[in-house]
Design a protein around this motif. Structure first.
Motif, PDB file in Angstrom:
ATOM      1  N   ASN A 119       0.813  -1.230   0.000  1.00  0.00           N
ATOM      2  CA  ASN A 119       0.000   0.000   0.000  1.00  0.00           C
ATOM      3  C   ASN A 119       0.841   1.272   0.000  1.00  0.00           C
ATOM      4  OD1 ASN A 119      -2.415  -1.643   0.356  1.00  0.00           O
ATOM      5  ND2 ASN A 119      -1.770  -1.868   2.483  1.00  0.00           N
ATOM      6  N   LEU A 122       0.268   5.734  -0.045  1.00  0.00           N
ATOM      7  CA  LEU A 122      -0.821   6.309   0.749  1.00  0.00           C
ATOM      8  C   LEU A 122      -0.267   7.345   1.733  1.00  0.00           C
ATOM      9  CD1 LEU A 122      -3.135   3.265   1.573  1.00  0.00           C
ATOM     10  CD2 LEU A 122      -3.734   5.306   0.250  1.00  0.00           C
ATOM     11  N   ASN A 123      -1.032   8.402   1.906  1.00  0.00           N
ATOM     12  CA  ASN A 123      -0.738   9.417   2.921  1.00  0.00           C
ATOM     13  C   ASN A 123      -2.051  10.063   3.325  1.00  0.00           C
ATOM     14  OD1 ASN A 123      -1.362  11.311   0.883  1.00  0.00           O
ATOM     15  ND2 ASN A 123       0.794  11.521   0.297  1.00  0.00           N
ATOM     16  N   ASP A 124      -1.977  11.135   4.079  1.00  0.00           N
ATOM     17  CA  ASP A 124      -3.212  11.748   4.593  1.00  0.00           C
ATOM     18  C   ASP A 124      -4.100  12.291   3.485  1.00  0.00           C
ATOM     19  OD1 ASP A 124      -2.203  11.116   7.045  1.00  0.00           O
ATOM     20  OD2 ASP A 124      -1.597  13.162   7.583  1.00  0.00           O
ATOM     21  N   VAL A 127      -5.230   8.881   0.843  1.00  0.00           N
ATOM     22  CA  VAL A 127      -6.206   7.966   1.432  1.00  0.00           C
ATOM     23  C   VAL A 127      -7.630   8.467   1.159  1.00  0.00           C
ATOM     24  CG1 VAL A 127      -6.223   9.050   3.746  1.00  0.00           C
ATOM     25  CG2 VAL A 127      -6.834   6.653   3.500  1.00  0.00           C
ATOM     26  N   TRP A 141      -9.161   3.278   4.458  1.00  0.00           N
ATOM     27  CA  TRP A 141      -8.517   3.474   5.760  1.00  0.00           C
ATOM     28  C   TRP A 141      -7.906   2.174   6.301  1.00  0.00           C
ATOM     29  CZ3 TRP A 141      -7.016   7.837   7.964  1.00  0.00           C
ATOM     30  CH2 TRP A 141      -7.533   9.033   7.431  1.00  0.00           C
ATOM     31  N   TYR A 144      -4.611   2.106   4.556  1.00  0.00           N
ATOM     32  CA  TYR A 144      -3.692   3.086   5.147  1.00  0.00           C
ATOM     33  C   TYR A 144      -3.178   2.567   6.491  1.00  0.00           C
ATOM     34  CZ  TYR A 144      -1.866   7.837   6.050  1.00  0.00           C
ATOM     35  OH  TYR A 144      -1.057   8.937   6.273  1.00  0.00           O
ATOM     36  N   VAL A 197      -4.843   4.611  12.641  1.00  0.00           N
ATOM     37  CA  VAL A 197      -3.831   5.329  11.857  1.00  0.00           C
ATOM     38  C   VAL A 197      -3.225   6.451  12.702  1.00  0.00           C
ATOM     39  CG1 VAL A 197      -3.464   6.867   9.889  1.00  0.00           C
ATOM     40  CG2 VAL A 197      -4.781   4.747   9.610  1.00  0.00           C
ATOM     41  N   GLN A 214       5.203  11.609   4.272  1.00  0.00           N
ATOM     42  CA  GLN A 214       3.992  11.834   3.491  1.00  0.00           C
ATOM     43  C   GLN A 214       4.296  11.854   1.989  1.00  0.00           C
ATOM     44  OE1 GLN A 214       0.522  12.486   4.765  1.00  0.00           O
ATOM     45  NE2 GLN A 214       1.612  11.227   6.270  1.00  0.00           N
TER      46      GLN A 214
END
Length: 912
Positions: A119, A122-124, A127, A141, A144, A197, A214
């Motif tokens: 995965n 993925l970051n804030d 996602v 989620w 993530y 997370v 990130q």
């Protein structure tokens, strides 16, 4: 002067029915990368990706991170762009992100030994984009959460700080699940996953002082470097050492587009085998989980389900679950996704035929579409290895030579260990049932922590589930038992590769690491308690169970017979007793290459006579003591000759220094003085007189026989009289008398004269004769160099490779353990020379000895009788030298037989 960097291809792409590489490029692309390329070319649905070569790993170890990244930066960027074009996504996009996996891939399978990150990308921000694109917030989620957990552990070092501490991420998850009153990860809500997370990232920062990256590109380079680093991680190093894989091989890195098995009830993931990895049975089998990612299957957190209906029914029978419960709770993939199962079945069939070997495959189902993530030649037990080779020969998938080359000789050792005695098994008390993850029998004392396995000589490692950190403990344990996990869990796969008995998924076990207890149905078992495992049925028993010796039958016997068809080397056994001789013969030994006569002197009634001989102050006294030993030696030889009727038996005259036979403790010296009616002072003086600064280079071997010819006379008489006695019973025997530790032709002549004179005396007394040979053990470097002189008078040579290695290297075999691990770790030595022949040094002396000996005596019989006689690489070297035979311990005879066949096949291939 500017350094011009060599331009070469370091990154190879695959997917969309195209690939830069193929299955023959495992050394460069690793096994996983080579097979992904091959599958792409033959039209198997493989997610697109690329492989960074093993050579880059080697460059990284020399150049470091920054220089290595600069070498591959542009190739990697272009390859990531190609994945995005195929998948219709963009790496790092805030609206349509491409997500990737980063996996290791050595040229040989090393399950669980190196690192993986899923995965990635993925970051804030991404996602949220993934949630919007899929319309599935929970899936986004959950992915993530998995990424943070894997990246934090693999790249940022979030590991348990003690063996009592569980994984820090798992601790957080268990806390939330307990608060919510749920058991499974799949019961977590989207809000729960968001909380995880947040708390995972918080835990990373608190423990490491760094924040989760990130930037997707920073994530990618971090993961690539982490995979390279994992090649030299503790567990990978231990696994390499255990299997003899060179440190300079390096690992490839495979970067692949993510496909998701955790997108809902029409998605899933699994592992499958084209044949049974435990028994070799030609049955497609495996395990899967709905709404899961691949790590869930092998980690054992959720108990997986069976792929086939037959496998599901078998599992239900083992777990004592009714068919109704089975269908409702544990349906097979064949039953709930019949079209996917049919496609998977056809693919596994294609792959086995294409590779002509049993395959271990990983797959993912994403929204009803099947993807194959990996295929490789499957790890299998020794029994499965033999059965699969013979079955594929009968199915005409492979020929006889290929069937023999498919066998890993050392894995035959698994078939030679004791199994449970059926009578004892009937009276044993079963306390629980698990899955038969790796067949065999194991009895031992419970140990809960991998680093404490050595507490007991026979240990059973009991874990909730195993992880790669448990590798060394698993290797040292007699058997492995886990409460969680299926037939494809880490414990199961690694145990099968090691040939260890293993039972997994024994759900009735309640294990508490802190109290070191295991509770089954309210009954408590503690560390040190004895249990027994039947890895063939999954039954767990209380206490010890008696075992019996294995037999050479079925496919095992068939492949041994086939090996005899191709090998040119004869295989003898080292045996000091009739019982050992019989074991070797039953395993196919064609004679005895070494009988160590000194081993016959250590029994209680014999050691007294031996000590009397040593303490004697005159020849007359020594002969009087030797007369007591004569009938004992003669009887031993008669038993060995009868066991080996019709074959040659090589007997080495007394070899070790005499100090080994006398007591060194005062109490035992007093006993000896009383037994022999001599003073304690006299015993102490004699023991002191025998003391040597370097006894292995001192008064031993032929030097004893030259100093005390009466010893050689007694032993020769015992041998010749025994041969005459058994010949009168119809036993055909031609003894070979071996003079040890010869370094000059004069030494050999002196001993041969005593042997021949004694033999003629016995012939005259008995009015009959038997044939015998006199030869020597080549174990001193000088003997190899003057082999032409010795061969003029000797009738055979036997290379004593143990001592020859000691004297060539100047290493004491008994003391090398203090520095040998360090030498191997620092790459000062590639292999332990006491385990496999050093072909450049010791091997050169052997080559000289064979060449010069045969030059003057073309009919000179030559073999080896050191521990190397059971080592496949050493056997191949002996075959190259044109030796007549190798000799090894009785239980290694089958290994030597198959190794000799493989050596002959390889030699024929080289010469054709």
């Amino acid at each position: 002067m500017e350094v011009i960097q060599e331009i070469k291809k370091r990154v190879y792409s695959f997917g969309d029915r195209e690939a830069d590489g193929n299955a023959t490029m495992k050394n460069l692309l690793g096994g996983k990368g080579a097979n992904l390329a091959e599958m792409s070319k033959i039209g198997i649905p493989v997610p697109p990706g690329f492989t960074i070569t093993t050579e880059v790993c080697t460059e990284y170890n020399k150049l470091g991170q920054e220089a290595t990244v600069n070498l591959i930066r542009e190739e990697v960027r272009e390859s990531v762009k190609r994945i995005g074009e195929i998948m219709g996504a963009d790496f790092g996009s805030s609206s349509n992100p491409l997500l990737i996996s980063v996996r290791s891939g050595a040229r040989v399978s090393m399950p669980g030994m190196m690192d993986t990150v899923l995965n990635l990308g993925l970051n804030d921000v991404t996602v949220e984009a993934l949630a919007k694109l899929t319309g599935n917030d929970r899936f986004a989620w959950d992915s993530y959460r998995r990424f943070v957990q894997m990246y934090g552990g693999v790249v940022m070092g979030m590991k348990p700080e003690s063996k009592e501490e569980i994984d820090p991420f798992e601790a957080i998850m268990e806390e939330i699940k307990e608060d919510k009153g749920i058991e499974l990860d799949t019961d977590l809500t989207t809000e729960d996953l968001k909380t995880l997370v947040f708390r995972f990232k918080e835990a990373i920062t608190k423990r490491t002082g760094n924040t989760l990256p990130q930037d997707p590109w920073e994530q990618l380079w971090g993961a690539v470097i982490a995979v390279f680093n994992s090649w030299n991680g503790d567990r990978a190093v231990y696994y390499r050492t255990m299997n003899g894989y060179p440190a300079d091989w390096g690992t490839a890195v495979n970067v692949q587009a993510m496909v998701y098995g955790n997108m809902g009830e029409n998605s899933g993931t699994g592992v499958c085998f084209t044949r049974d990895a435990g028994t070799g049975e030609n049955v497609f089998n495996g395990e899967y989980l709905i709404n899961a990612q691949g790590e869930d299957v092998v980690a054992g957190v959720r108990t997986p389900q069976q792929i086939t209906k037959l496998g599901s029914e078998r599992w239900a029978e083992l777990a004592q679950v009714t068919e109704e419960v089975r269908r409702e709770t544990y349906p097979s993939l064949e039953e709930i996704m019949p079209s996917i199962y049919k496609e998977l079945f056809e693919i596994q069939r294609r792959l086995e035929i294409h590779y002509r070997n049993m395959q271990d495959m990983e797959f993912t189902i994403q929204n009803g579409k099947l993807w194959i993530l990996q295929t490789r030649d499957g790890k299998r037990t020794g029994a499965a290895m033999v059965k699969i080779a013979m079955d594929m020969l009968k199915e005409r998938l492979i020929n006889e030579q290929e069937a023999l080359l498919r066998v890993e000789p050392v894995k035959l050792d698994e078939l030679l260990h004791p199994i449970f005695d059926l009578t004892a098994l009937k009276s044993a008390t079963a306390i629980a049932q698990g899955l038969p993850a790796s067949p065999g029998a194991a009895t031992g004392q419970i140990v809960f922590h991998s680093d404490e396995v050595e507490k007991f000589k026979h240990a059973i490692l009991v874990r909730v589930e195993t992880s790669p950190e448990d590798l060394e403990g698993m290797h040292r344990a007699k058997g492995i038992l886990t409460a969680r996990g299926g037939m494809t869990s880490h414990a199961a796969v690694v145990a099968r590769g090691m040939g260890k008995c293993c039972i997994s998924g024994a759900g009735a076990l309640k294990i508490n690491y802190k109290t070191r207890t295991m509770v089954i149905d309210g009954r408590e078992f503690h560390e040190g308690d004895w249990i027994s495992l039947n890895g063939s049925t999954g039954n767990i028993y209380e206490g010890k169970i008696a075992t019996k010796e294995p037999e050479l039958t079925g496919e095992f016997a068939e492949i041994m017979k086939l090996s005899d068809k191709y090998r040119t080397l004869k295989i003898r056994t080292n045996a000091d007793t009739p019982a050992d001789a019989l074991v070797g013969r039953n395993f196919g030994a064609q004679g005895i290459g070494l009988t160590r006569t000194e081993h016959m002197f250590f029994e209680v009634d014999r050691i007294k006579a031996m000590r009397e001989m040593i303490l004697a102050s005159s020849t007359k006294g020594r002969k009087r003591a030797l007369d007591k030993l004569l009938p004992m030696q003669r009887s031993d030889f008669e038993g060995i000759f009868e066991a080996m009727d019709g074959t040659a038996v090589t007997i080495r005259l007394l070899d070790p220094p005499l100090h080994e036979f006398v007591p060194h403790q005062l109490a035992h010296q007093k006993e000896l003085a009383e037994d022999l009616h001599v003073s304690l002072e006299m015993v102490k003086a004699k023991v002191a007189d025998l003391e040597e600064f370097n006894p292995m280079l001192g008064h031993r071997g032929c030097r004893l026989g030259i100093t005390y010819p009466e010893i050689t006379e007694m032993q020769t008489r015992a041998i010749i009289e025994a041969a005459i006695n058994v010949s009168e019973k119809g036993v055909q025997m031609k003894p070979e008398i071996m003079v040890p530790l010869v370094g000059t032709i004069e030494e050999f002549r002196a001993q041969k004269e005593v042997i021949d004179k004694t033999a003629e005396l016995v012939f005259a007394e008995r009015n009959t004769k038997v044939e015998y040979k006199v030869g020597t053990m080549i174990e001193i470097p000088r003997a190899a160099l003057i082999a032409d002189q010795i061969a003029n008078e000797a009738q055979f040579f036997s290379f004593g490779t143990n001592d020859l290695t000691q004297m060539t290297y100047g290493y004491s075999r008994d003391d090398a353990g203090k520095f040998m691990p360090i030498y191997l770790d620092k790459n000062i030595l590639k292999a332990d020379p006491f385990e496999t022949i050093d072909q450049k040094g010791v091997g050169t002396l052997m080559r000289i000895g064979v060449g010069r000996g045969r030059e003057v005596n073309p009919w000179l019989k030559i073999g080896i009788c050191g521990e190397h006689g059971g080592d496949p690489a050493s056997i191949e070297f002996c075959n190259q030298l044109g030796m007549d035979y190798v000799s090894c311990s009785p239980f290694r005879v089958p290994i030597a037989r198959i190794s000799a066949a493989q050596a002959a096949i390889k030699a024929q291939a080289r010469n054709s």
